[in-house]
Design an enzyme around this catalytic site. Structure first.
Site, PDB file in Angstrom:
ATOM      1  N   HIS A   1     -17.248 -25.608 -76.065  1.00  0.00           N
ATOM      2  CA  HIS A   1     -16.104 -25.214 -75.246  1.00  0.00           C
ATOM      3  C   HIS A   1     -16.502 -24.211 -74.161  1.00  0.00           C
ATOM      4  O   HIS A   1     -15.902 -24.171 -73.099  1.00  0.00           O
ATOM      5  CB  HIS A   1     -14.974 -24.678 -76.131  1.00  0.00           C
ATOM      6  CG  HIS A   1     -14.232 -25.781 -76.810  1.00  0.00           C
ATOM      7  ND1 HIS A   1     -14.399 -26.076 -78.140  1.00  0.00           N
ATOM      8  CD2 HIS A   1     -13.373 -26.707 -76.329  1.00  0.00           C
ATOM      9  CE1 HIS A   1     -13.655 -27.128 -78.446  1.00  0.00           C
ATOM     10  NE2 HIS A   1     -13.023 -27.522 -77.369  1.00  0.00           N
TER      11      HIS A   1
ATOM     12  N   GLU B   1     -10.741 -38.770 -81.581  1.00  0.00           N
ATOM     13  CA  GLU B   1     -11.895 -37.866 -81.671  1.00  0.00           C
ATOM     14  C   GLU B   1     -12.605 -38.012 -83.008  1.00  0.00           C
ATOM     15  O   GLU B   1     -13.694 -37.473 -83.204  1.00  0.00           O
ATOM     16  CB  GLU B   1     -11.424 -36.412 -81.553  1.00  0.00           C
ATOM     17  CG  GLU B   1     -10.778 -36.105 -80.238  1.00  0.00           C
ATOM     18  CD  GLU B   1     -10.102 -34.749 -80.253  1.00  0.00           C
ATOM     19  OE1 GLU B   1     -10.660 -33.817 -79.686  1.00  0.00           O
ATOM     20  OE2 GLU B   1      -9.001 -34.634 -80.834  1.00  0.00           O
TER      21      GLU B   1
ATOM     22  N   ASP C   1     -15.768 -34.509 -79.340  1.00  0.00           N
ATOM     23  CA  ASP C   1     -15.673 -34.484 -80.803  1.00  0.00           C
ATOM     24  C   ASP C   1     -16.069 -35.820 -81.412  1.00  0.00           C
ATOM     25  O   ASP C   1     -16.688 -35.856 -82.473  1.00  0.00           O
ATOM     26  CB  ASP C   1     -14.256 -34.081 -81.234  1.00  0.00           C
ATOM     27  CG  ASP C   1     -14.087 -32.582 -81.182  1.00  0.00           C
ATOM     28  OD1 ASP C   1     -14.981 -31.883 -81.697  1.00  0.00           O
ATOM     29  OD2 ASP C   1     -13.099 -32.104 -80.609  1.00  0.00           O
TER      30      ASP C   1
ATOM     31  N   CYS D   1     -11.140 -38.190 -72.004  1.00  0.00           N
ATOM     32  CA  CYS D   1     -11.024 -36.831 -71.474  1.00  0.00           C
ATOM     33  C   CYS D   1     -12.138 -35.925 -71.974  1.00  0.00           C
ATOM     34  O   CYS D   1     -12.123 -34.731 -71.744  1.00  0.00           O
ATOM     35  CB  CYS D   1      -9.657 -36.233 -71.803  1.00  0.00           C
ATOM     36  SG  CYS D   1      -9.359 -36.094 -73.566  1.00  0.00           S
TER      37      CYS D   1
HETATM   38  C1  PEP Z   1     -13.005 -33.828 -76.895  1.00  0.00           C
HETATM   39  O1  PEP Z   1     -13.199 -33.575 -78.080  1.00  0.00           O
HETATM   40  O2  PEP Z   1     -13.697 -34.652 -76.240  1.00  0.00           O
HETATM   41  C2  PEP Z   1     -11.937 -33.140 -76.159  1.00  0.00           C
HETATM   42  C3  PEP Z   1     -11.620 -33.480 -74.935  1.00  0.00           C
HETATM   43  O3  PEP Z   1     -11.323 -32.096 -76.792  1.00  0.00           O
HETATM   44  P1  PEP Z   1     -11.995 -30.636 -76.871  1.00  0.00           P
HETATM   45  O4  PEP Z   1     -13.257 -30.660 -76.040  1.00  0.00           O
HETATM   46  O5  PEP Z   1     -11.009 -29.654 -76.339  1.00  0.00           O
HETATM   47  O6  PEP Z   1     -12.261 -30.476 -78.326  1.00  0.00           O
HETATM   48 MG    MG Z   2     -11.780 -32.337 -79.135  1.00  0.00          MG
END
Ligand code: PEP
Ligand code: MG
Length: 851
Positions: free
Chosen positions: A457, A694, A718, A764
């Site tokens: 993150h 995910e 994920d 995403c």
């Molecule tokens: C992901 O897991 O790809 C996602 C977009 O969610 P995050 O990165 O916030 O866990």
């Molecule tokens: Mg995620």
């Protein structure tokens, strides 16, 4: 951590009886003791809650879990708490302080009885309908039978009972540790002494310092017990003899300090050393002096004091939150680096249960002096004492005190604890998401992390903020002195220390070329992204704030494909209420000027803990209570958030998206909460409901999820982590954690095929902005890519080069390949054919080059 063992009891009968809580360092011990007690009840109902161990195998106690167990067991009849040793007692006391409802506190008795004997007699008495006082008295007398039976004292060990209170057992030991009784051996001593039923005092016979209570780490450190000093141990109480013998034996073993720490104490470790070499994490070139993160001083004047009892509770809650955090890191460290490295955290934990320190903080809280000022005052005092110690090594340990103290201050104030020391390239071990979000763009030109990975993150936020980043650079970068010049290329992962002027020029030339290309891309960013053969692909933006939304609109985003709402919840001491959330979501919608926004419900847990949503420490937080799992356990929080989202959806095109879904039941339950949240006006007409994909099980069972959603969005970060069993923040496995692995691609292919003609599929995760992944994702059938705002123009430009038919055949080939590297090579080779451009697409840099 807590388990209810009242399954044999109809709740109503059990409720009329006193409830029991078993607090133990060991879950196995607690459960066995409960089973034994159950044998005595012959089926009579009784509520016994267990709050024991940090998990099934890790020893420890946790105040929040005990508090929750008390709340569950509470009834008008009250609760009796039985505890095992040392910090179990402290944790139970903390738990009482943490109880919000003071009327419950008045119904709880902490019993000094020995755990097993006490539990058995208490259980029998409680099941028989005895009052709380009677149950507690029964428990207290539990060892009388055993004592009477074994009435002859052991020869030469324990004094006669009548003398016990006064008679002291005394011993002396020389300090054998080369650095003296510094924080870590002292922490060992303190924790062992706390586990015994004895009052132990220490005195430095060589200097005359002391006596100090051996159960207080902050006081033991002030003895300045250096190598060769003689220390007197004086103990009273039932286990005085054991205490003295135990301390002498420990001292002989140098308090189990490992040999390498005995000769060269290491800096506090981070749990995940890098092995894979520097990795590109956020494109861009940066050159400048190495800078570090240092603690931002907290000004108590900015944190006005509330009512003293409430301020004290705030201290306890923050201390408990930090304890949980450190216990979690300790568990990870032990697993990854071994018990010796993990033991370094014992000193930190000891400080947080140090009754002397906590007592001092409590005494400082008065009308006008709140939690922040009191904690800062006590901490400064302890730090001063340590900093004045004559031994330089011990003096340096004041850093341990500071580190822990600052963590608590951060929890109390909600402000990030560390800030950059000046303008330049930040070199750090790792960054939390909150720290990355708080980086001052006026100071930071780039970031080099010893750990981390491109899908952490922290890296995601850095990309959103257009900060060039290289991760997984290895611990050696932490040894680079501040002020040395470093050059980094966030697109390739290259690092150069003290670069020659020609090299800087070469990179500046490349940066200028990239800037020109970017100008061309940005000029077309407002236009739709349509492939050569006429397929429109939506390019939306991933956001965490209103300012991100403004940046996304300016960058030409077709909408917001992922609003990580958790960033509104992090780094504060309480959740935003419905009104505040409504304002934020409305502002994001407004900033996007009518484009659809996809608000993802709270995705905390994993690497994003919330200080005000206490959770027992988990050995594997990414496999634990995260995302929708945590939200469904905190339905009020979820309902409030959904109500705020419904409000926004009534006037702007809005979608709601659920994170970390693994079963249809979770979708069904979340939809029920949504209906409750929408209230009498019903679900807003334009609200789309979607799920993230995910978790591999969700991808494989997509057909079972589709009836409950209007769209799906694949979170490749994920999905990759879970498919390859490679933790996304762990630099050591970052090279493995590649979304182009055909294992991940097959899951995406499965989702796209099942969804085709029914619902839209978006991506995403970070793969959506990876230029080598884009043709494959489009070829598999993905029709929306959601990326960080600065990547929108580049991704649109990349789509305009594609031929969807050709992408589909490329994707078909990719699915048959063995690994991500093969897929990358395939895409590169195809690009080279079609564009005559065979640039290197490797994700791994070559190391830190000098000159
Ligand atoms: C992901 O897991 O790809 C996602 C977009 O969610 P995050 O990165 O916030 O866990
Ligand atoms: Mg995620």
């Amino acid at each position: 951590m807590t388990e209810s063992t009242s399954a044999n009891a109809p709740a109503t009968d059990a409720e009329r009886r006193v409830g029991l809580i078993v607090v133990s360092h060991s879950r196995a011990l607690a459960l066995a003791a409960v089973t034994l007690a159950g044998e005595m009840l012959h089926g009579r109902p009784l509520t016994i809650e267990v709050a024991a161990g940090l998990d099934d195998t890790t020893f420890g106690t946790d105040a929040v879990s005990i508090m929750q167990a008390i709340e569950r067991a509470d009834s008008p009849a009250g609760v009796v708490v039985l505890m095992d040793l040392g910090s179990a007692v402290l944790s139970a006391e903390l738990a009482l302080d943490l109880l919000q409802d003071s009327s419950i506190r008045d119904r709880v008795t902490l019993s000094p009885a020995p755990l097993v004997e006490g539990l058995i007699v208490a259980a029998v008495a409680a099941a028989g309908g005895a009052s709380r006082e009677e149950v507690a008295a029964e428990a207290r007398n539990a060892v009388m039978g055993k004592a009477a039976h074994l009435s002859t004292p052991e020869p030469g060990v324990a004094p006669e009972p009548e003398d016990q209170a006064q008679a002291a057992i005394v011993g002396v030991f020389p300090v054998a540790n080369p650095h003296g009784l510094h924080a870590r051996p002292a922490a060992r001593l303190v924790s062992e002494v706390r586990a015994l039923d004895a009052s132990v005092q220490l005195r430095n016979l060589t200097t005359g310092a002391g006596p100090v209570p051996a159960a207080s780490l902050s006081r033991v450190a002030t003895l300045t017990a250096l190598h060769g000093h003689e220390v007197e141990v004086r103990a009273t109480g039932p286990q005085a003899q054991e205490a003295v013998e135990h301390v002498l034996a420990l001292a002989k073993r140098r308090f189990d300090e490992p040999p390498e720490q005995v000769s060269a104490p290491p800096a506090p470790p981070r749990p995940t050393p890098s092995r894979s070499g520097p990795l590109a994490a956020s494109p861009g070139i940066a050159v400048g002096p190495v800078r570090r993160l240092a603690a931002e001083p907290v000004d108590p004047a900015l944190h006005p004091a509330g009512e003293p009892a409430q301020e004290w509770r705030r201290v306890l809650a923050s201390v408990a939150a930090v304890r949980r955090e450190i216990e979690h890191v300790r568990v990870l460290t032990e697993r990854e680096l071994g018990p010796d490295q993990a033991s370094i955290f014992d000193a930190h934990l000891s400080l947080l249960t140090d009754t002397e320190l906590l007592g001092d903080v409590k005494a400082r809280i008065r009308p006008g002096t709140g939690a922040v000022a009191a904690w800062a005052g006590s901490l400064a005092e302890v730090e001063r004492q340590w900093a004045e110690l004559p031994d330089p090594y011990l003096r340096e340990r004041a850093a341990d005190v500071r580190a822990v103290g600052e963590q608590v201050l951060q929890a109390l104030t909600g402000q990030p604890a560390r800030r950059m020391t000046g303008e330049g390239v930040l070199v750090a071990s790792d960054l939390t998401p909150a720290e990355t979000a708080g980086l001052d763009l006026a100071l930071v030109t780039g970031v080099v992390l010893a750990q981390g990975s491109p899908t952490s993150h922290a890296a995601i936020l850095a990309r959103a903020r257009d900060i060039p980043v290289v991760v997984a650079a290895g611990p050696e970068v932490l040894g680079i002195p501040e002020g040395r010049t470093i050059l980094l290329d966030g697109a390739t992962g290259a690092l150069h220390l003290d670069p020659a002027p020609e090299l800087i020029e070469e990179y500046q030339r490349r940066a200028a070329e990239a800037a020109e290309q970017r100008v061309r891309q940005v000029a077309l960013a407002d236009h739709p992204a349509v492939s050569r053969d006429g397929t429109r692909i939506l390019v939306a933006a991933n956001l965490g704030s209103v300012s991100d939304a403004r940046a996304a609109l300016a960058a030409g985003a077709d909408g917001a494909g992922l609003v990580r709402t958790e960033f509104l919840f992090l780094d504060r001491t309480a959740a935003p209420d419905i009104n505040e959330q409504q304002d934020q979501y409305d502002s994001i919608a407004e900033a996007m000027e009518g484009r659809r926004i996809t608000l993802r419900t709270l995705d905390v847990g994993g690497d994003k803990p919330l200080p005000y949503l206490p959770m027992p420490p988990e050995a594997n937080p990414f496999l634990g209570q995260r995302g929708i799992r945590l939200s469904l356990r905190n339905r009020d929080l979820l309902r409030d958030q959904m109500a705020a989202i419904c409000h926004t959806a009534r006037h702007s095109p809005t979608s709601i998206m659920l994170p970390m879904v693994s079963t249809p039941d979770e979708l069904i339950e979340a939809r029920q909460v949504l209906v409750e949240a929408a209230g009498s006006s019903g679900l807003p007409a334009g609200l789309h409901i979607g799920t993230m994909i995910e978790v591999p099980s969700a991808a494989l069972k997509i057909e079972a999820l589709l009836p409950y959603v209007d769209f799906v969005s694949i979170g490749t970060n994920d999905l990759t982590q879970y498919t390859l069993a490679a933790e996304r923040g762990n630099g050591a496995v970052a090279a493995l954690s590649d979304a182009l692995d055909p294992g991940v691609l097959r899951l995406i292919d499965h989702v796209c095929r099942a969804a085709s003609g029914r619902v839209d599929v978006a991506v995403c995760g970070e793969a959506a902005s990876d230029e080598l992944a884009i043709p494959i994702l489009v070829g598999l059938g993905v029709r929306e890519l959601s990326v960080s705002p600065p990547a929108v123009a580049r991704v649109k430009a990349a789509i305009r080069q594609l031929d969807v038919e050709h992408c589909a055949s490329l994707a078909g080939q990719a699915l048959t390949l063995p690994g991500a590297t093969d897929v990358r090579k395939l895409v590169l080779a195809t690009m080279a054919e079609t564009q005559g451009d065979a640039e290197s697409g490797t994700r791994t840099g070559s190391g830190v080059a000098t000159g």
